[in-house]
Design an enzyme around this catalytic site. Structure first.
Site, mmCIF file in Angstrom:
data_model
loop_
_atom_site.group_PDB
_atom_site.id
_atom_site.type_symbol
_atom_site.label_atom_id
_atom_site.label_comp_id
_atom_site.label_asym_id
_atom_site.label_seq_id
_atom_site.Cartn_x
_atom_site.Cartn_y
_atom_site.Cartn_z
ATOM 1 N NE ARG A 180 20.751 17.486 -12.257
ATOM 2 C CZ ARG A 180 20.635 16.605 -11.096
ATOM 3 N NH1 ARG A 180 19.975 16.882 -10.007
ATOM 4 N NH2 ARG A 180 21.126 15.337 -11.231
ATOM 5 C CG ASP A 181 23.685 16.444 -8.055
ATOM 6 O OD1 ASP A 181 22.482 16.791 -7.280
ATOM 7 O OD2 ASP A 181 24.578 15.735 -7.578
ATOM 8 C CG HIS A 223 26.096 11.054 -8.510
ATOM 9 N ND1 HIS A 223 25.839 11.790 -9.741
ATOM 10 C CD2 HIS A 223 25.890 11.470 -7.504
ATOM 11 C CE1 HIS A 223 25.305 13.214 -9.105
ATOM 12 N NE2 HIS A 223 25.307 12.732 -7.583
ATOM 13 C CG HIS A 234 26.448 13.629 -3.197
ATOM 14 N ND1 HIS A 234 25.798 14.870 -2.856
ATOM 15 C CD2 HIS A 234 26.244 13.275 -4.371
ATOM 16 C CE1 HIS A 234 24.916 15.029 -3.975
ATOM 17 N NE2 HIS A 234 25.370 13.985 -4.933
ATOM 18 C CB CYS A 251 24.072 16.903 2.191
ATOM 19 S SG CYS A 251 22.958 15.229 2.537
ATOM 20 C CG ASN A 262 27.565 16.931 -6.458
ATOM 21 O OD1 ASN A 262 27.315 15.741 -7.114
ATOM 22 N ND2 ASN A 262 26.933 17.788 -6.501
#
Lengths: 300, 300
Positions: free
Chosen positions: B15-16, B207, B209, B240, B249
């Site tokens: 997803r992300d 979480h 990045h 990003c 990520n």
């Protein structure tokens, strides 16, 4: 434990980085690289290596490079020397600081120089004796401190013993290198702790490769343990001869970014370092391995 | 403080990660990705997002993907829902866990959804009410916890207040996201510490990045502070949107490698995860951003 706020970065890109890059750079580009690095505020910049051109073709121009770089007062420009012959060549070119290296792994030493660790240390004695007589500072690299491509695990006691011996022999600083980049934070910290029982923390540097992405986390763990000197290479140059295509030295830009973000000081101008890293990546015709430089030069 | 040895990885690549990749993958590849991830031992795998296809074209196939993945007993497959409509679509497709998201930065919320943080939270209330009635677990994402592309610094107090509110509203876990990857370890740790004064540590995930290469160091600092849930994305997918070409990520492979190296357990088979990461990178036709996968698949 050193709780000071200042971390000295030892920039190894022009030597440890470039020697593992397959693109050969002409001497004038290397000179420009080191001159650029000199203007960033770095206090220690490893310049080149006086080794046989047959072993390291990338650094066959050591003398030409070393003679022509701008020597900024207050900045050290150590050069790697494998033996007495290399030491004399380095001195003839004007070097005032040198580095010697050995592995903490018996198997690595045997495979690379066909000598035991004890024998390899004996070979350095003349270099250290000459350096002492000449007033030349010597940095000692210990490689494979967290793993070896031949023997796998490397006992911490072996790392401690080599580091202690190099320090006793006269090295003012011992750089502990995870050559193949397999280490993780708890192991890095435990290894550093053990070495610091025999070598003062202020005489220890840590040297991580980012092969498995662990370098910055390992550095953080070692900072927490008290180390205040860190080796790194602008743009994360280099690679791993044991895993071709893998990531090389931890990028100086990423280290400096972390340190400054934590309120620590390095004396390094990050903007100038990023500009130098981006320029070097262009010279090597490859993407930078520094994520800071990648982010800063990315389009918004 | 949770001193247990087990860290739960929340895999957000499907997803992300994918929503910030420009290469559109067909539904069958996404289904294969999630099914592969299910076989690695991961316990939480974010599957997709039921948002408008107009906003996120990459995830327009949410229903098809979610209906066709293999649901392994004991593994959660949360899906992101932006509102009540998304929630109903997710439920119709069989979702038993959902995620909601808001930013900790007022400027970010204003720019993205033209609402204050307080207003955006009010909009989630019906979703949380329905979820409670349906016995559906809700995960809450808080973004921009260490910096915002619009307002720069984000006060820790704002992060704490949003996280606390989401937890009070019924989210069982709050994921604290450094959306633009600018954070460094000391700031990450201080932010986590502050949040953990209002939300129990066991209900917090971090979480990160890797935009500035800090993700693994930040995770280490947060583990030291006591967190035991970490979001990551296999192969380090994503990017990003505020720095195109930058790193996305943190790679799950690199996180798992670090944790296992530190003697912590994840239940994840790293070999299978590396194979999945290498396979996904090939599907996306780009080099993997996981340095572990790069090293493991490099030629010796």
């Amino acid at each position: 434990m050193d709780t000071s706020n200042f971390v000295r970065i030892v920039e190894v890109g022009a030597r440890d980085g470039l020697q593992n890059e397959k693109t050969l750079l002409p001497p004038d580009v290397k000179i420009a690289l080191i001159d650029r690095l000199s203007s960033t505020g770095l206090k220690t910049i490893e310049a080149t290596s006086f080794v046989s051109a047959r072993w390291v073709p990338q650094l066959a121009d050591a003398e030409e490079v070393f003679r022509n770089i701008r020597k900024v007062p207050g900045v050290s420009y150590p050069v790697l020397v494998p033996n007495e012959q290399g030491y004399r060549a380095a001195r003839a070119a004007g070097a005032e600081e040198v580095s010697v290296f050995t592995a903490a792994s018996e198997a690595f030493n045997r495979a690379n120089i066909n000598a035991t660790i004890a024998d390899s240390l004996v070979r350095f004695q003349p270099v250290l004796d000459s350096a002492k007589a000449d007033g030349v500072k010597v940095r000692g690299y210990v490689s494979t401190v967290l793993g070896c491509p031949y023997q796998g695990d490397v006992p911490v006691a072996d790392v401690v013993s080599v580091a202690k011996r190099l320090h006793e022999m006269g090295c003012y600083e011992i750089s502990l290198g995870d050559t193949i980049g397999v280490g993780t934070p708890a192991k890095a910290r435990a290894m550093l702790h053990a070495v610091s029982q025999e070598v003062p923390m202020h005489a220890i540097s840590v040297h991580f490769h980012d092969t498995y992405g662990q370098a910055l986390a390992n550095i953080l763990a070692c900072l927490e343990e008290g180390v205040r000197v860190v080796d790194s290479a602008v743009s994360g140059t280099g690679g791993c001869p044991y895993a071709k295509g893998a990531t090389g030295n931890v990028a100086s830009e990423d280290v400096v970014y972390m340190l400054h973000g934590m309120g620590m000081q390095t004396g390094v101008n990050l903007d100038l370092l990023v500009a130098t890293g981006a320029w070097l990546a262009a010279q090597l015709n490859k993407p930078t391995a520094s994520r800071v430089t990648k982010a800063r030069t990315a389009s918004a």
